[in-house]
Enzyme design. Structure first.
Site, PDB file in Angstrom:
ATOM      1  N   PRO A  43       0.833  -1.211   0.000  1.00  0.00           N
ATOM      2  CA  PRO A  43       0.000   0.000   0.000  1.00  0.00           C
ATOM      3  C   PRO A  43       0.870   1.265   0.000  1.00  0.00           C
ATOM      4  CG  PRO A  43      -0.650  -1.499   1.780  1.00  0.00           C
ATOM      5  CD  PRO A  43       0.616  -2.042   1.191  1.00  0.00           C
ATOM      6  N   PRO A 225      54.282  -1.623  12.346  1.00  0.00           N
ATOM      7  CA  PRO A 225      55.221  -1.265  13.406  1.00  0.00           C
ATOM      8  C   PRO A 225      55.355  -2.304  14.519  1.00  0.00           C
ATOM      9  CG  PRO A 225      53.177  -0.048  13.649  1.00  0.00           C
ATOM     10  CD  PRO A 225      53.037  -0.847  12.403  1.00  0.00           C
ATOM     11  N   ASP A 248      63.172  -9.107   8.575  1.00  0.00           N
ATOM     12  CA  ASP A 248      64.085  -8.130   9.178  1.00  0.00           C
ATOM     13  C   ASP A 248      64.065  -8.176  10.685  1.00  0.00           C
ATOM     14  OD1 ASP A 248      64.969  -7.005   6.948  1.00  0.00           O
ATOM     15  OD2 ASP A 248      64.038  -5.058   7.252  1.00  0.00           O
ATOM     16  N   LYS A 270      69.962  -6.850   9.910  1.00  0.00           N
ATOM     17  CA  LYS A 270      70.200  -5.432   9.769  1.00  0.00           C
ATOM     18  C   LYS A 270      70.109  -4.778  11.134  1.00  0.00           C
ATOM     19  CE  LYS A 270      69.336  -3.955   5.217  1.00  0.00           C
ATOM     20  NZ  LYS A 270      68.041  -3.467   4.817  1.00  0.00           N
ATOM     21  N   GLY A 302      57.243  -1.925   9.328  1.00  0.00           N
ATOM     22  CA  GLY A 302      56.589  -0.704   8.849  1.00  0.00           C
ATOM     23  C   GLY A 302      56.147  -0.835   7.417  1.00  0.00           C
ATOM     24  N   ASP A 303      56.457   0.197   6.629  1.00  0.00           N
ATOM     25  CA  ASP A 303      56.127   0.200   5.209  1.00  0.00           C
ATOM     26  C   ASP A 303      57.409  -0.012   4.417  1.00  0.00           C
ATOM     27  OD1 ASP A 303      53.926   1.333   3.080  1.00  0.00           O
ATOM     28  OD2 ASP A 303      55.991   1.818   2.521  1.00  0.00           O
ATOM     29  N   ILE A 306      59.209   3.089   2.954  1.00  0.00           N
ATOM     30  CA  ILE A 306      59.616   4.222   3.789  1.00  0.00           C
ATOM     31  C   ILE A 306      60.839   3.807   4.580  1.00  0.00           C
ATOM     32  CG2 ILE A 306      58.953   5.753   5.678  1.00  0.00           C
ATOM     33  CD1 ILE A 306      56.162   5.787   4.561  1.00  0.00           C
ATOM     34  N   THR A 331      53.426   2.558   8.530  1.00  0.00           N
ATOM     35  CA  THR A 331      54.777   2.976   8.840  1.00  0.00           C
ATOM     36  C   THR A 331      54.876   3.382  10.311  1.00  0.00           C
ATOM     37  OG1 THR A 331      56.593   4.372   8.110  1.00  0.00           O
ATOM     38  CG2 THR A 331      54.414   5.399   8.157  1.00  0.00           C
ATOM     39  N   ALA A 332      56.115   3.327  10.848  1.00  0.00           N
ATOM     40  CA  ALA A 332      56.308   3.614  12.271  1.00  0.00           C
ATOM     41  C   ALA A 332      55.688   4.959  12.658  1.00  0.00           C
ATOM     42  CB  ALA A 332      57.793   3.600  12.602  1.00  0.00           C
ATOM     43  N   MET A 383      65.218   6.278  12.940  1.00  0.00           N
ATOM     44  CA  MET A 383      66.626   5.927  13.179  1.00  0.00           C
ATOM     45  C   MET A 383      67.380   7.092  13.809  1.00  0.00           C
ATOM     46  SD  MET A 383      67.351   3.824   9.667  1.00  0.00           S
ATOM     47  CE  MET A 383      66.287   4.766   8.586  1.00  0.00           C
ATOM     48  N   GLY A 412      57.000   1.178  19.635  1.00  0.00           N
ATOM     49  CA  GLY A 412      55.622   1.629  19.451  1.00  0.00           C
ATOM     50  C   GLY A 412      54.678   0.528  19.013  1.00  0.00           C
TER      51      GLY A 412
HETATM   52  N1  SAH Z   1      60.167   0.827   6.944  1.00  0.00           N
HETATM   53  C1  SAH Z   1      60.044   1.165   8.357  1.00  0.00           C
HETATM   54  C2  SAH Z   1      61.206   1.990   8.850  1.00  0.00           C
HETATM   55  C3  SAH Z   1      62.515   1.301   8.786  1.00  0.00           C
HETATM   56  S1  SAH Z   1      63.797   2.275   9.468  1.00  0.00           S
HETATM   57  C4  SAH Z   1      58.721   1.892   8.578  1.00  0.00           C
HETATM   58  O1  SAH Z   1      58.034   2.267   7.618  1.00  0.00           O
HETATM   59  O2  SAH Z   1      58.348   2.062   9.741  1.00  0.00           O
HETATM   60  C5  SAH Z   1      63.844   1.711  11.101  1.00  0.00           C
HETATM   61  C6  SAH Z   1      63.365   2.782  12.062  1.00  0.00           C
HETATM   62  O3  SAH Z   1      61.965   2.822  12.105  1.00  0.00           O
HETATM   63  C7  SAH Z   1      63.763   2.545  13.485  1.00  0.00           C
HETATM   64  O4  SAH Z   1      65.097   2.967  13.734  1.00  0.00           O
HETATM   65  C8  SAH Z   1      62.781   3.408  14.221  1.00  0.00           C
HETATM   66  O5  SAH Z   1      63.135   4.758  14.160  1.00  0.00           O
HETATM   67  C9  SAH Z   1      61.542   3.240  13.380  1.00  0.00           C
HETATM   68  N2  SAH Z   1      60.624   2.238  13.918  1.00  0.00           N
HETATM   69  C10 SAH Z   1      60.187   1.123  13.295  1.00  0.00           C
HETATM   70  N3  SAH Z   1      59.305   0.454  14.070  1.00  0.00           N
HETATM   71  C11 SAH Z   1      59.196   1.152  15.208  1.00  0.00           C
HETATM   72  C12 SAH Z   1      58.448   0.966  16.405  1.00  0.00           C
HETATM   73  N4  SAH Z   1      57.638  -0.083  16.572  1.00  0.00           N
HETATM   74  N5  SAH Z   1      58.576   1.893  17.381  1.00  0.00           N
HETATM   75  C13 SAH Z   1      59.382   2.940  17.217  1.00  0.00           C
HETATM   76  N6  SAH Z   1      60.106   3.165  16.118  1.00  0.00           N
HETATM   77  C14 SAH Z   1      60.026   2.283  15.119  1.00  0.00           C
END
Ligand code: SAH
Length: 461
Positions: A43, A225, A248, A270, A302-303, A306, A331-332, A383, A412
């Site tokens: 309806p 991370p 890594d 590394k 991370g990525d 990066i 990434t971190a 780093m 982190g």
């Molecule tokens: N490709 C990674 C970075 C590699 S270089 C990314 O995209 O995150 C490595 C650096 O990343 C470390 O020396 C630190 O500065 C940072 N990093 C990676 N993981 C981390 C974490 N869990 N907590 C804090 N710093 C981190």
């Protein structure tokens, strides 16, 4: 079995939904997706239904039994149980397939929960007993089956005939499909490289014989991370399919745990000053493994693009024509910022955000200080631990206020996360005992942590 699962072809067949509310709407949407020739009767219709169907397909009237004539299938979705039952009885006596919402005993068929990866369709039913369970299961499958899984079926469809002609033995044919669809062919297709996937399949088919090894692939995968929940669906799937994972130092044990049990794990290390495998060797290792037919995951913290040297690793693969794909990771900077309650940008404090590496060249941080000291900018230093003192001094010497808020995030997103907050002047002193990996965030956004902190990790002394 109370019900036989079948898939019904209702394309261009006359189907009817009786009902004009929200429940009817959901059925209407489904039937339209399956290209039914659809009519609705009620309806009144809610606006969403009016938008879905042209006026000549919406009959605004009270249902009467004669309305059923000529339909192939009907769904009774009114808000009256009695009306629904009347519809069901009338339909059944005319041999029309009927579904009555929420009344399994007045149904010829029930509607399953579906995971749609057309042309691949998964249907889940609890036989009408616990629809919520079926939906929960569906949610799990949704996260398990790649979003573009249907494209695999398309790829298989394109080659089906040729494969059948070339490989006549059914068991060998099955091996061929398993190898290619779960191997490079499938991964190339799933990651949106349709042409490369077709080329790969053509090649694999040309080479197909009992002794030939199909080429593997390398997936360069970002592990994020640390928190395994931050992996992408694709990363997880690749980890569970891999024959070999080359990982890594930054990849956390919780993530390594998700790798398929019988996969070979190779540590490529590394640590800062102690390269476990030189980059050149890693590049060649990846290429060699793929050529042996292995499904290889190169897993990076991370990525991968990066500060991850991901580009260099796949350059070698690209040069040698080895199938590869790249899976981004968190990434971190994003991970640490989110888990520390420090937004990287903010309307009041920062319009830009700069990621730099504090890695030293010839024993000194190699940074363009002028670019780092920009008002309303957040600075993220990867780093940066070893050079922290030098970096902070240099920033102040080049004009940054010593009062500029700064934070160090250690490990982190993991249960061990620790955040130290200070200023560029005080942070080096406060951070003396920090454990790697550590990320440094400098900028006014750091002050927001006092309001936005949420993640606690394990309680620490
Ligand atoms: N490709 C990674 C970075 C590699 S270089 C990314 O995209 O995150 C490595 C650096 O990343 C470390 O020396 C630190 O500065 C940072 N990093 C990676 N993981 C981390 C974490 N869990 N907590 C804090 N710093 C981190």
């Amino acid at each position: 079995m109370d019900f036989l699962p079948i898939y019904l072809d209702i394309r261009h067949k006359p189907c009817l939904v009786v009902g004009g509310g929200g429940v009817a709407l959901r059925k209407i949407e489904l039937l339209l997706r399956a290209n039914a020739d659809l009519t609705v009767i009620a309806p009144r219709f809610i606006p969403a239904i009016q938008e879905k169907l042209p006026p000549d397909r919406r009959l605004e009237k009270t249902f009467s039994v004669a309305d059923l004539d000529g339909f192939f299938l009907v769904i009774a979705a009114t808000d009256s149980r009695e009306t629904n039952q009347t519809i069901a009885r009338a339909a059944q006596s005319r041999g029309i397939l009927v579904n009555t919402v929420d009344q399994p005993d007045a149904c010829d068929f029930i509607m399953p929960a579906i995971v749609d990866r057309s042309p691949v369709l998964v249907a889940i039913s609890s036989g009408g007993k616990a629809p919520v369970l079926a939906r929960l299961l569906r949610a799990r499958l949704e996260s398990l089956i790649p979003a573009n899984f249907g494209r695999l079926a398309e790829l298989a469809g394109q080659f089906r005939h040729q494969v059948k002609q070339k490989i006549t033995r059914p068991d060998l044919r099955r091996h061929f499909w398993e190898r290619t669809l779960q191997g490079a062919g499938g991964e190339l297709m799933l990651s949106g490289q349709e042409e490369a996937a077709q080329k790969y399949m053509t090649r694999a088919l040309k080479d197909a014989s009992e002794n030939n090894i199909a080429m593997g692939y390398v997936a360069l995968v970002g592990a994020g991370p640390g928190d395994p929940d931050l992996l992408t669906f694709r990363a997880l799937r690749l980890l569970q399919e891999a024959d070999v994972v080359v990982y890594d130092r930054l990849v956390t044990p919780a993530i390594l745990n998700l790798i398929r049990r019988d996969a070979e794990k190779i540590y490529a290390g590394k640590a800062r000053s102690r390269h476990t495998l030189p980059q050149e060797k890693i590049n060649h290792l990846l290429a060699r493994l793929a050529k042996e037919g292995k499904r290889v995951v190169r897993l990076k913290g991370g990525d991968p693009f990066i500060f991850g040297r991901g580009g260099e690793e796949i350059e070698t693969l690209a040069e040698q024509g080895i199938p590869f794909l790249v899976v981004p990771g968190i990434t971190a900077a994003s991970g640490c910022a989110a888990y520390a309650g420090i937004p990287l940008t903010h309307r009041d404090y920062a319009q830009s955000c700069l990621f730099v590496t504090g890695h030293r060249k010839n024993d000194r941080p190699n940074l363009d200080w002028e670019k780092l000291i920009v008002p309303r900018q957040t600075l993220v230093i990867y780093m940066g631990m070893v050079g922290l003192e030098e970096i902070c001094h240099a920033l102040i010497a080049h004009g940054m206020s010593p009062e500029m808020p700064a934070a160090l995030v250690q490990q982190g997103t993991t249960p061990e996360q620790k955040v130290i907050v200070g200023t560029v002047a005080t942070l080096p002193g406060q951070a003396k005992d920090a454990h790697p990996p550590t990320l440094i965030i400098i900028g006014k956004v750091v002050t927001l942590r006092s309001k936005l902190e949420w993640f606690q990790g394990k309680t620490r002394e």
